[in-house]
Design an enzyme around this catalytic site. Sequence first.
Site, PDB file in Angstrom:
ATOM      1  N   ASP A  12      -3.038 -86.439 -16.438  1.00  0.00           N
ATOM      2  CA  ASP A  12      -3.520 -86.972 -15.154  1.00  0.00           C
ATOM      3  C   ASP A  12      -5.024 -87.212 -15.164  1.00  0.00           C
ATOM      4  O   ASP A  12      -5.526 -88.160 -14.576  1.00  0.00           O
ATOM      5  CB  ASP A  12      -3.130 -86.038 -14.005  1.00  0.00           C
ATOM      6  CG  ASP A  12      -3.480 -84.586 -14.270  1.00  0.00           C
ATOM      7  OD1 ASP A  12      -4.469 -84.092 -13.711  1.00  0.00           O
ATOM      8  OD2 ASP A  12      -2.765 -83.927 -15.057  1.00  0.00           O
TER       9      ASP A  12
ATOM     10  N   ASN B 163     -10.861 -79.401 -15.761  1.00  0.00           N
ATOM     11  CA  ASN B 163      -9.891 -78.383 -15.376  1.00  0.00           C
ATOM     12  C   ASN B 163      -9.391 -78.782 -13.997  1.00  0.00           C
ATOM     13  O   ASN B 163     -10.189 -78.933 -13.074  1.00  0.00           O
ATOM     14  CB  ASN B 163     -10.590 -77.011 -15.345  1.00  0.00           C
ATOM     15  CG  ASN B 163      -9.754 -75.946 -14.642  1.00  0.00           C
ATOM     16  OD1 ASN B 163      -8.541 -76.015 -14.614  1.00  0.00           O
ATOM     17  ND2 ASN B 163     -10.422 -74.962 -14.068  1.00  0.00           N
ATOM     18  N   GLY B 164      -8.091 -78.998 -13.868  1.00  0.00           N
ATOM     19  CA  GLY B 164      -7.576 -79.352 -12.549  1.00  0.00           C
ATOM     20  C   GLY B 164      -6.347 -80.234 -12.625  1.00  0.00           C
ATOM     21  O   GLY B 164      -5.747 -80.395 -13.688  1.00  0.00           O
TER      22      GLY B 164
ATOM     23  N   ARG C 113      -6.642 -74.273 -23.354  1.00  0.00           N
ATOM     24  CA  ARG C 113      -5.614 -75.064 -22.685  1.00  0.00           C
ATOM     25  C   ARG C 113      -4.436 -74.233 -22.174  1.00  0.00           C
ATOM     26  O   ARG C 113      -3.872 -73.417 -22.894  1.00  0.00           O
ATOM     27  CB  ARG C 113      -5.067 -76.126 -23.646  1.00  0.00           C
ATOM     28  CG  ARG C 113      -4.090 -77.037 -22.926  1.00  0.00           C
ATOM     29  CD  ARG C 113      -3.645 -78.211 -23.752  1.00  0.00           C
ATOM     30  NE  ARG C 113      -2.857 -79.085 -22.898  1.00  0.00           N
ATOM     31  CZ  ARG C 113      -1.788 -79.751 -23.277  1.00  0.00           C
ATOM     32  NH1 ARG C 113      -1.387 -79.696 -24.526  1.00  0.00           N
ATOM     33  NH2 ARG C 113      -1.122 -80.497 -22.431  1.00  0.00           N
ATOM     34  N   LEU C 114      -4.092 -74.476 -20.917  1.00  0.00           N
ATOM     35  CA  LEU C 114      -2.793 -74.077 -20.382  1.00  0.00           C
ATOM     36  C   LEU C 114      -2.015 -75.377 -20.236  1.00  0.00           C
ATOM     37  O   LEU C 114      -2.375 -76.236 -19.431  1.00  0.00           O
ATOM     38  CB  LEU C 114      -2.936 -73.380 -19.021  1.00  0.00           C
ATOM     39  CG  LEU C 114      -1.610 -72.959 -18.378  1.00  0.00           C
ATOM     40  CD1 LEU C 114      -0.959 -71.824 -19.138  1.00  0.00           C
ATOM     41  CD2 LEU C 114      -1.815 -72.554 -16.924  1.00  0.00           C
ATOM     42  N   ALA C 115      -0.978 -75.553 -21.051  1.00  0.00           N
ATOM     43  CA  ALA C 115      -0.269 -76.837 -21.095  1.00  0.00           C
ATOM     44  C   ALA C 115       0.691 -76.950 -19.920  1.00  0.00           C
ATOM     45  O   ALA C 115       1.733 -76.315 -19.887  1.00  0.00           O
ATOM     46  CB  ALA C 115       0.485 -76.957 -22.412  1.00  0.00           C
ATOM     47  N   VAL C 116       0.304 -77.760 -18.928  1.00  0.00           N
ATOM     48  CA  VAL C 116       1.152 -77.977 -17.752  1.00  0.00           C
ATOM     49  C   VAL C 116       1.691 -79.403 -17.726  1.00  0.00           C
ATOM     50  O   VAL C 116       2.808 -79.645 -17.313  1.00  0.00           O
ATOM     51  CB  VAL C 116       0.373 -77.641 -16.459  1.00  0.00           C
ATOM     52  CG1 VAL C 116       1.161 -78.023 -15.218  1.00  0.00           C
ATOM     53  CG2 VAL C 116       0.046 -76.144 -16.413  1.00  0.00           C
ATOM     54  N   VAL C 117       0.887 -80.373 -18.187  1.00  0.00           N
ATOM     55  CA  VAL C 117       1.381 -81.754 -18.328  1.00  0.00           C
ATOM     56  C   VAL C 117       1.021 -82.257 -19.730  1.00  0.00           C
ATOM     57  O   VAL C 117       0.045 -81.815 -20.326  1.00  0.00           O
ATOM     58  CB  VAL C 117       0.791 -82.722 -17.267  1.00  0.00           C
ATOM     59  CG1 VAL C 117       1.244 -82.358 -15.879  1.00  0.00           C
ATOM     60  CG2 VAL C 117      -0.727 -82.768 -17.344  1.00  0.00           C
TER      61      VAL C 117
ATOM     62  N   THR D 272     -14.303 -57.456   0.883  1.00  0.00           N
ATOM     63  CA  THR D 272     -12.948 -57.899   1.228  1.00  0.00           C
ATOM     64  C   THR D 272     -12.306 -58.687   0.087  1.00  0.00           C
ATOM     65  O   THR D 272     -11.093 -58.634  -0.117  1.00  0.00           O
ATOM     66  CB  THR D 272     -12.950 -58.724   2.542  1.00  0.00           C
ATOM     67  OG1 THR D 272     -11.620 -58.873   2.998  1.00  0.00           O
ATOM     68  CG2 THR D 272     -13.591 -60.078   2.377  1.00  0.00           C
TER      69      THR D 272
ATOM     70  N   ARG E 174     -11.093 -56.054  -2.475  1.00  0.00           N
ATOM     71  CA  ARG E 174      -9.984 -55.294  -1.883  1.00  0.00           C
ATOM     72  C   ARG E 174      -8.689 -56.114  -1.877  1.00  0.00           C
ATOM     73  O   ARG E 174      -7.627 -55.634  -2.254  1.00  0.00           O
ATOM     74  CB  ARG E 174     -10.377 -54.925  -0.452  1.00  0.00           C
ATOM     75  CG  ARG E 174      -9.607 -53.785   0.149  1.00  0.00           C
ATOM     76  CD  ARG E 174      -9.979 -53.658   1.607  1.00  0.00           C
ATOM     77  NE  ARG E 174     -11.243 -52.966   1.823  1.00  0.00           N
ATOM     78  CZ  ARG E 174     -11.922 -53.006   2.975  1.00  0.00           C
ATOM     79  NH1 ARG E 174     -11.482 -53.727   3.982  1.00  0.00           N
ATOM     80  NH2 ARG E 174     -13.046 -52.347   3.113  1.00  0.00           N
TER      81      ARG E 174
ATOM     82  N   CYS F 217      -7.156 -74.679 -16.812  1.00  0.00           N
ATOM     83  CA  CYS F 217      -7.684 -74.511 -18.155  1.00  0.00           C
ATOM     84  C   CYS F 217      -9.057 -73.870 -18.051  1.00  0.00           C
ATOM     85  O   CYS F 217      -9.552 -73.608 -16.965  1.00  0.00           O
ATOM     86  CB  CYS F 217      -7.821 -75.869 -18.847  1.00  0.00           C
ATOM     87  SG  CYS F 217      -6.264 -76.772 -18.950  1.00  0.00           S
TER      88      CYS F 217
ATOM     89  N   ILE G 164       4.370 -58.466  -3.384  1.00  0.00           N
ATOM     90  CA  ILE G 164       3.873 -57.201  -3.921  1.00  0.00           C
ATOM     91  C   ILE G 164       3.584 -56.236  -2.778  1.00  0.00           C
ATOM     92  O   ILE G 164       3.199 -56.651  -1.683  1.00  0.00           O
ATOM     93  CB  ILE G 164       2.602 -57.405  -4.788  1.00  0.00           C
ATOM     94  CG1 ILE G 164       2.205 -56.079  -5.450  1.00  0.00           C
ATOM     95  CG2 ILE G 164       1.442 -58.009  -3.998  1.00  0.00           C
ATOM     96  CD1 ILE G 164       1.232 -56.198  -6.589  1.00  0.00           C
TER      97      ILE G 164
ATOM     98  N   SER H 128       0.564 -71.061  -3.371  1.00  0.00           N
ATOM     99  CA  SER H 128       0.060 -69.968  -2.534  1.00  0.00           C
ATOM    100  C   SER H 128      -0.450 -70.520  -1.205  1.00  0.00           C
ATOM    101  O   SER H 128      -0.630 -71.726  -1.058  1.00  0.00           O
ATOM    102  CB  SER H 128      -1.054 -69.240  -3.299  1.00  0.00           C
ATOM    103  OG  SER H 128      -1.496 -68.122  -2.583  1.00  0.00           O
TER     104      SER H 128
ATOM    105  N   LEU I 210       3.897 -67.414  -4.508  1.00  0.00           N
ATOM    106  CA  LEU I 210       3.573 -66.102  -3.959  1.00  0.00           C
ATOM    107  C   LEU I 210       4.094 -66.063  -2.524  1.00  0.00           C
ATOM    108  O   LEU I 210       3.983 -67.040  -1.795  1.00  0.00           O
ATOM    109  CB  LEU I 210       2.060 -65.867  -3.976  1.00  0.00           C
ATOM    110  CG  LEU I 210       1.385 -65.895  -5.347  1.00  0.00           C
ATOM    111  CD1 LEU I 210      -0.117 -65.629  -5.208  1.00  0.00           C
ATOM    112  CD2 LEU I 210       2.009 -64.882  -6.297  1.00  0.00           C
TER     113      LEU I 210
END
Length: 561
Positions: free
Chosen positions: A97, A75-76, A49-53, A337, A340, A2, A288, A363, A256
């Site tokens: 959580d 956020n977490g 908000r990104l609703a994940v739970v 880096t 890049r 979030c 990718i 990831s 990923l």
Amino acid sequence: MCGIWALFGSDECLSVQCLSAMKIAHRGPDAFRFENVNGFTNCCFGFHRLAVVDQLYGMQPIRVKKFPYLWLCYNGEIYNFKQLQKQFGFEYQTLVDGEVILHLYNRGGIEQTASMLDGVFAFILLDTANRKVFLGRDTYGVRPLFKVLTDDGFLGVCSEAKGLINLKHSTSLCSKVEPFLPGHYEVLDLKPSGKVASVELVKFHSYKDEPLHVAFDTVETLPSGFDLETVKSNIRVLFENAVRKRLMAHRRIGCLLSGGLDSSLVAAVLLKLMKEMNINYPLQTFAIGMENSPDLVAARKVAAHIGSEHHEVMFNSEEGIQAIEDVVFSLETYDITTVRASIGMYLVSKYIRKKTDSVVIFSGEGSDELTQGYIYFHKAPSPEEAAEESERLLKELYLFDVLRADRTTAAHGLELRVPFLDHRFTSYYLSLPAELRIPKNGIEKYLLRQSFEDSNLLPKEILWRPKEAFSDGLTSVKKSWFSILQDYIDQQVDDLLLEKAAEKYPFNPPKTKESYYYRQLFEKHYPGRSSWLPHYWMPRWVKAADPSARTLKHYKSATQE
């Protein structure tokens, strides 16, 4: 994942200030809330908000009936919230959580709270009864947090620096916005005026120490001793546990997959556990590259072996070059880096958001730092110095790879999960004798590879695939992404500009046209903020003017053989 934002003691109208909160809207595309604090008219919270739970009660700031004086924006993900509930008899009001932070704080104060959290987090906790503000961030800084504090006690806090740089305040034009240190919490007094005063900044966890929350982990006590079979078994058990606990989500999980060791191990273990837990959709994996790049070929092999629903994202040099400025803006850095390596990750995240319904993305970040995966580790003068370097890299992850992984995915409203940075897994790996962790027989990450050799999780040629320089994995060595970038930038930056670079940019002066180009773009969006990057990422023990692995003598890509 979030976006959090808060102000305490604002002299300016909050409705004007809240425009700054919209700069991080990408982090939470599902909902937004802006809330003033009762009794403190110049204090407020903003939340994307990104609703994940908990789709129903997951909005923030979180407030519960039991503690009406506590306000929490975080956020977490806290992976052990159910174990802590069971251990201490907490009565939760929501399925979120992060609610556990309120209960832990009420039970034992801020120090115990921060130490007991197994997960990734950045939080702002307000206690109006005791007039305190608390800030906290996880051990490796997997979740970002920035703050600005003026001399007269105006505090701004945000997930990304871009949400703070345009704040208005009467006494200062350009207050110092800086990253909040990972593994720390800060205590601030809240005055009746809404202004704050910092009381203390405390380091609550060092990555080498076994975390306090291990006592409530789902994995039993591990066998002790450093004989090889015990060590290999413990690595497998703890890594699998790290992936398992991160399956906590009400949204679709993806991964990923570059075809390198780290992402391949994550994908293989993830798919195995999803089957065991009867998750009823196929795992989507994402690679990718440019046509026939080594990464695409290797990722295809892994996907076929593990049985994932595999997506290949092709990009051409024009698309990569066009993305550079957006990437620098998202990252808030000009490190060579990092920029890049971010371009491929930014483009694959864009694809995932537009073309699929995967939101929680696994990831392989953190493995190179933890398990000595960088090619220059072959040049380490001794195992002890290699171990010290590994620790330095982990300490600085929040400035480099973790920053890259968060911003490139968050830019497209995705949530990243990184099992290699699990607190218990990393503290165990770092407790192993230094000589066990170094490259062996010319192969980096030897111990990690050895640990999974008999598991049949991956094809042997992937398990023992040498590390690719990230830009080379995306393309063929004949015309690497590295070379394509150099050719383009050579046309954009005049030789004379580079000669005078140290005059124009005395702090971290660019030494190559590429670094000059990135610095120009950075200064366009964040003028005068170059101190956000204390130094460039560079390999040790070798004379290197460029961070790319392909400039090191040891490096030899498969397509050069």
